[in-house]
Each structure stands twice: as structure tokens, then as C-alpha cells.
Enzyme design. Structure first.
Site, mmCIF file in Angstrom:
data_model
loop_
_atom_site.group_PDB
_atom_site.id
_atom_site.type_symbol
_atom_site.label_atom_id
_atom_site.label_comp_id
_atom_site.label_asym_id
_atom_site.label_seq_id
_atom_site.Cartn_x
_atom_site.Cartn_y
_atom_site.Cartn_z
ATOM 1 N N LYS A 13 2.656 -2.931 -1.428
ATOM 2 C CA LYS A 13 2.345 -1.502 -1.564
ATOM 3 C C LYS A 13 3.570 -0.636 -1.243
ATOM 4 O O LYS A 13 3.905 0.275 -1.982
ATOM 5 C CB LYS A 13 1.177 -1.113 -0.631
ATOM 6 C CG LYS A 13 -0.112 -1.880 -0.919
ATOM 7 C CD LYS A 13 -1.255 -1.446 -0.023
ATOM 8 C CE LYS A 13 -1.014 -1.679 1.450
ATOM 9 N NZ LYS A 13 -0.830 -3.101 1.830
ATOM 10 N N ARG A 88 -7.993 3.317 4.500
ATOM 11 C CA ARG A 88 -8.137 1.912 4.880
ATOM 12 C C ARG A 88 -9.586 1.584 5.199
ATOM 13 O O ARG A 88 -9.902 0.438 5.478
ATOM 14 C CB ARG A 88 -7.395 1.661 6.172
ATOM 15 C CG ARG A 88 -5.933 1.321 6.133
ATOM 16 C CD ARG A 88 -5.625 0.003 5.538
ATOM 17 N NE ARG A 88 -4.725 -0.803 6.296
ATOM 18 C CZ ARG A 88 -3.430 -0.579 6.429
ATOM 19 N NH1 ARG A 88 -2.856 0.455 5.878
ATOM 20 N NH2 ARG A 88 -2.698 -1.418 7.122
ATOM 21 N N ARG A 127 9.193 -11.322 5.425
ATOM 22 C CA ARG A 127 9.669 -9.930 5.372
ATOM 23 C C ARG A 127 10.611 -9.626 6.537
ATOM 24 O O ARG A 127 10.365 -10.018 7.668
ATOM 25 C CB ARG A 127 8.480 -8.975 5.433
ATOM 26 C CG ARG A 127 8.916 -7.513 5.572
ATOM 27 C CD ARG A 127 7.823 -6.527 5.294
ATOM 28 N NE ARG A 127 6.641 -6.719 6.092
ATOM 29 C CZ ARG A 127 5.500 -6.080 5.882
ATOM 30 N NH1 ARG A 127 5.410 -5.212 4.887
ATOM 31 N NH2 ARG A 127 4.454 -6.288 6.637
ATOM 32 N N ARG A 160 8.793 -7.493 11.776
ATOM 33 C CA ARG A 160 7.764 -6.647 12.387
ATOM 34 C C ARG A 160 6.892 -7.485 13.324
ATOM 35 O O ARG A 160 6.547 -8.624 13.015
ATOM 36 C CB ARG A 160 6.879 -6.027 11.291
ATOM 37 C CG ARG A 160 7.433 -4.730 10.759
ATOM 38 C CD ARG A 160 6.731 -4.213 9.537
ATOM 39 N NE ARG A 160 5.279 -4.199 9.573
ATOM 40 C CZ ARG A 160 4.522 -3.675 8.604
ATOM 41 N NH1 ARG A 160 5.097 -3.114 7.550
ATOM 42 N NH2 ARG A 160 3.218 -3.701 8.684
ATOM 43 N N ARG A 171 -4.977 -9.401 10.533
ATOM 44 C CA ARG A 171 -4.892 -8.280 9.577
ATOM 45 C C ARG A 171 -5.642 -8.616 8.288
ATOM 46 O O ARG A 171 -6.267 -7.746 7.681
ATOM 47 C CB ARG A 171 -3.419 -7.975 9.266
ATOM 48 C CG ARG A 171 -2.721 -7.296 10.428
ATOM 49 C CD ARG A 171 -1.217 -7.368 10.286
ATOM 50 N NE ARG A 171 -0.709 -6.584 9.177
ATOM 51 C CZ ARG A 171 0.486 -6.764 8.645
ATOM 52 N NH1 ARG A 171 1.295 -7.697 9.105
ATOM 53 N NH2 ARG A 171 0.881 -6.001 7.638
HETATM 54 P P1 AP5 Z 1 5.626 -4.769 1.285
HETATM 55 O O1 AP5 Z 1 5.940 -3.861 0.145
HETATM 56 O O2 AP5 Z 1 6.279 -4.477 2.594
HETATM 57 O O3 AP5 Z 1 4.033 -4.948 1.419
HETATM 58 P P2 AP5 Z 1 2.910 -3.936 1.907
HETATM 59 O O4 AP5 Z 1 1.733 -4.124 1.013
HETATM 60 O O5 AP5 Z 1 3.462 -2.553 2.053
HETATM 61 O O6 AP5 Z 1 2.613 -4.612 3.308
HETATM 62 P P3 AP5 Z 1 2.326 -3.948 4.719
HETATM 63 O O7 AP5 Z 1 2.285 -5.110 5.695
HETATM 64 O O8 AP5 Z 1 3.303 -2.861 5.058
HETATM 65 O O9 AP5 Z 1 0.959 -3.396 4.519
HETATM 66 P P4 AP5 Z 1 -0.054 -3.150 5.570
HETATM 67 O O10 AP5 Z 1 -1.019 -2.438 4.731
HETATM 68 O O11 AP5 Z 1 -0.598 -4.292 6.327
HETATM 69 O O12 AP5 Z 1 0.788 -2.425 6.708
HETATM 70 P P5 AP5 Z 1 0.984 -0.893 7.071
HETATM 71 O O13 AP5 Z 1 2.408 -0.696 7.328
HETATM 72 O O14 AP5 Z 1 0.285 -0.018 6.076
HETATM 73 O O15 AP5 Z 1 6.002 -6.259 0.819
HETATM 74 C C1 AP5 Z 1 5.860 -7.351 1.722
HETATM 75 C C2 AP5 Z 1 7.036 -8.324 1.506
HETATM 76 O O16 AP5 Z 1 6.947 -8.886 0.202
HETATM 77 C C3 AP5 Z 1 8.422 -7.654 1.604
HETATM 78 O O17 AP5 Z 1 9.323 -8.519 2.234
HETATM 79 C C4 AP5 Z 1 8.831 -7.442 0.130
HETATM 80 O O18 AP5 Z 1 10.238 -7.523 -0.027
HETATM 81 C C5 AP5 Z 1 8.120 -8.624 -0.553
HETATM 82 N N1 AP5 Z 1 7.678 -8.297 -1.908
HETATM 83 C C6 AP5 Z 1 7.107 -7.146 -2.348
HETATM 84 N N2 AP5 Z 1 6.812 -7.231 -3.657
HETATM 85 C C7 AP5 Z 1 7.173 -8.496 -4.041
HETATM 86 C C8 AP5 Z 1 7.117 -9.191 -5.291
HETATM 87 N N3 AP5 Z 1 6.617 -8.640 -6.404
HETATM 88 N N4 AP5 Z 1 7.569 -10.454 -5.307
HETATM 89 C C9 AP5 Z 1 8.082 -11.040 -4.195
HETATM 90 N N5 AP5 Z 1 8.167 -10.418 -3.003
HETATM 91 C C10 AP5 Z 1 7.712 -9.161 -2.934
HETATM 92 O O19 AP5 Z 1 0.126 -0.802 8.412
HETATM 93 C C11 AP5 Z 1 0.544 -1.436 9.594
HETATM 94 C C12 AP5 Z 1 -0.472 -1.131 10.696
HETATM 95 O O20 AP5 Z 1 -0.542 0.298 10.933
HETATM 96 C C13 AP5 Z 1 -1.933 -1.525 10.374
HETATM 97 O O21 AP5 Z 1 -2.185 -2.884 10.677
HETATM 98 C C14 AP5 Z 1 -2.694 -0.563 11.291
HETATM 99 O O22 AP5 Z 1 -2.685 -0.993 12.629
HETATM 100 C C15 AP5 Z 1 -1.884 0.711 11.191
HETATM 101 N N6 AP5 Z 1 -2.350 1.569 10.081
HETATM 102 C C16 AP5 Z 1 -1.635 1.947 8.978
HETATM 103 N N7 AP5 Z 1 -2.382 2.713 8.168
HETATM 104 C C17 AP5 Z 1 -3.605 2.816 8.768
HETATM 105 C C18 AP5 Z 1 -4.807 3.484 8.394
HETATM 106 N N8 AP5 Z 1 -4.923 4.169 7.242
HETATM 107 N N9 AP5 Z 1 -5.865 3.382 9.229
HETATM 108 C C19 AP5 Z 1 -5.769 2.706 10.399
HETATM 109 N N10 AP5 Z 1 -4.662 2.050 10.801
HETATM 110 C C20 AP5 Z 1 -3.578 2.114 9.984
#
Ligand code: AP5
Length: 217
Positions: A13, A88, A127, A160, A171
């Protein structure tokens, strides 16, 4: 255009949000990035969020919804935005609908990134993120020339805390329980479109842009 990205942790994402937001000339708003910035600067919000993030749990809805309401009230989001990581929960989604209705507008589309679980585990485990510029790398799919050093700014790369195996498992459970119901929520509104998010990053971006073109003109 007002869009949300939906998909499991590690679906790509954040990676896709950068390219799609640039293509659409709208701000990318990532709740995960906002929380991590608050953790890094030690704000009260960051201290509260860190407890949940480190455990792989969601930050409580009220905290997150208020934070997003404030962010969407900023001038750069007036004509459109791309939300990454929000909503979420169904409660967050219905709060977003209400926020936008109060502004006399609505969401255009929820774009779902579809990736199998074994692939998201591989993506999260490999990552690495730059402490300097925030660029996200992958040890196998997008490796930096020197391990632990960012090619873009020379900053140190780190893993991370929530990308450790036990937290990834939690997660994914939380995603299935609390976030996957959004697929039905947006499906029922006729706003959901899913794309295959496997394969090279640029291929996924091209699929996303094609879909946006056909749905939103
Ligand atoms: P990446 O693009 O980083 O993936 P992502 O989907 O953004 O993963 P996240 O872990 O950031 O999502 P998340 O939803 O768990 O975490 P968030 O930060 O929102 O890609 C991942 C890896 O794959 C990278 O190394 C990239 O290079 C690689 N990659 C990407 N595309 C690829 C491809 N096509 N082919 C190969 N490799 C590829 O949230 C973190 C925490 O914050 C949550 O757990 C929660 O505690 C809190 N939080 C955030 N938002 C909320 C909310 N709305 N409500 C409550 N808590 C929240």
C-alpha cells in the site's frame, strides 16, 4: 479524487500510494507514517500509539479518527487525497463517510491490493526503511547496493519493530478480524475494485492507474 487503499499488511500500500498519489497530484495520507513520526518525536500521541503498534494491534478508533479528521481538514486535502492505512475498521470507514458527507463530498473508490499471505510475509520480513529519508527497500525485491545503507540519501536502514515474525502473525490476525470486513463494506457501496498486486512494483502501479482511469475517468 478521493481514494482509499485497502489490503493486508505488506501488500504494498505504501509503495503504491507514493506513485498513485503523484500520478493524481493528491496528497498521500498514511496513518502508519503519521503514527511513526509521532513515535520518533516522542509526542503523547506517539507514546500512546507505540504500545499498540509494537503489539501488532490497532490504535483505538477514537484516536485515529480524530487524527485523520484533523489531517483531512488541511488545505492540501481539500480537492482530493489518497488514504493509506485508513480506514482499518468498519467504524473508521463509517466515520470517514460522515466526515466527507459533512464536507459535502464522498469517497470515489476503495482500491484493494490483492496478495496471498505467504507473499506478504516475505515482503514484511525483508522490508528495510531508511531512518533519513523514509524510503522503503526490500532485501530481496529491491535491495540497496550496500546492506543497511540507503542508496538515496546514505541514511541507515532499519527493520520496523512490527516486522518481527511474531508481530507479523498478530497483524495478519488483526487484519482478518477487523479490516477484511471493509471489503464487504465498500463492495456494498459499489466502490470496491480489486487488483492483483503481485509482480514488479511498476506493473502493479500500471494496473492501479488503468483501473482508476476506467472507474473515475
Ligand atoms: P509496503 O509498501 O511497505 O507495504 P504496506 O502495505 O504499506 O505495509 P505496511 O506494513 O506499512 O502496512 P500496514 O498496513 O500493516 O502498516 P501501517 O504502517 O499502515 O511494502 C512492504 C514491502 O514489500 C516493502 O519492503 C516493499 O519494498 C516490498 N514491495 C512492495 N511492493 C512490492 C512488489 N510489487 N513486489 C515485491 N516487493 C514489493 O500501520 C502500522 C501500525 O500503525 C498498525 O499495525 C497499527 O498499530 C497502526 N495504525 C496505522 N493505521 C491505523 C488505523 N487506521 N487504525 C488503527 N491503527 C492504525
Amino acid at each position: 479524487m478521493r481514494l482509499v487503499l485497502v489490503g493486508p499488511p505488506g501488500a504494498g500500500k505504501g509503495t503504491q500510494a507514493e506513485f498513485i498519489a503523484a500520478h493524481l497530484s493528491v496528497p498521500k495520507i498514511s496513518t502508519g507514517d503519521i503514527f511513526r513520526a509521532n513515535v520518533a518525536s516522542g509526542t503523547p500521541l506517539g507514546k500512546e500509539a507505540k504500545r499498540y503498534m509494537d503489539a501488532g494491534q490497532l490504535v483505538p478508533d477514537e484516536v485515529t479518527i480524530n487524527m485523520v479528521r484533523d489531517r483531512l481538514g488541511e488545505p492540501d486535502a481539500a480537492d482530493g487525497f489518497l488514504l493509506d492505512g485508513f480506514p482499518r475498521t468498519v467504524r473508521q470507514a463509517s466515520a470517514l463517510d460522515k466526515m466527507l458527507a459533512d464536507l459535502g463530498t464522498g469517497l470515489d473508490l476503495a482500491l484493494e491490493l490483492i496478495v496471498e499471505e505467504d507473499e506478504v510475509i516475505r515482503r514484511l520480513s525483508g522490508r528495510r526503511t531508511c531512518r533519513g529519508c523514509g524510503k522503503v527497500w526490500h532485501l530481496e525485491y529491491d535491495p540497496p547496493r550496500t546492506s543497511d545503507v540507503c542508496d538515496r540519501c546514505g541514511g541507515e536502514l532499519y527493520q520496523r519493530d512490527d516486522d518481527k515474525p511474531e508481530t507479523i502473525a498478530e497483524r495478519l490476525k488483526v487484519y482478518a478480524r477487523d479490516t477484511a470486513p471493509l471489503i464487504d463494506y465498500y463492495g456494498a457501496q459499489g466502490k470496491l475494485v480489486g487488483i492483483d498486486a503481485t509482480g514488479p512494483v511498476e506493473d502493479v502501479t500500471a494496473r492501479a492507474i488503468d483501473v482508476l482511469r476506467s472507474y473515475c475517468g
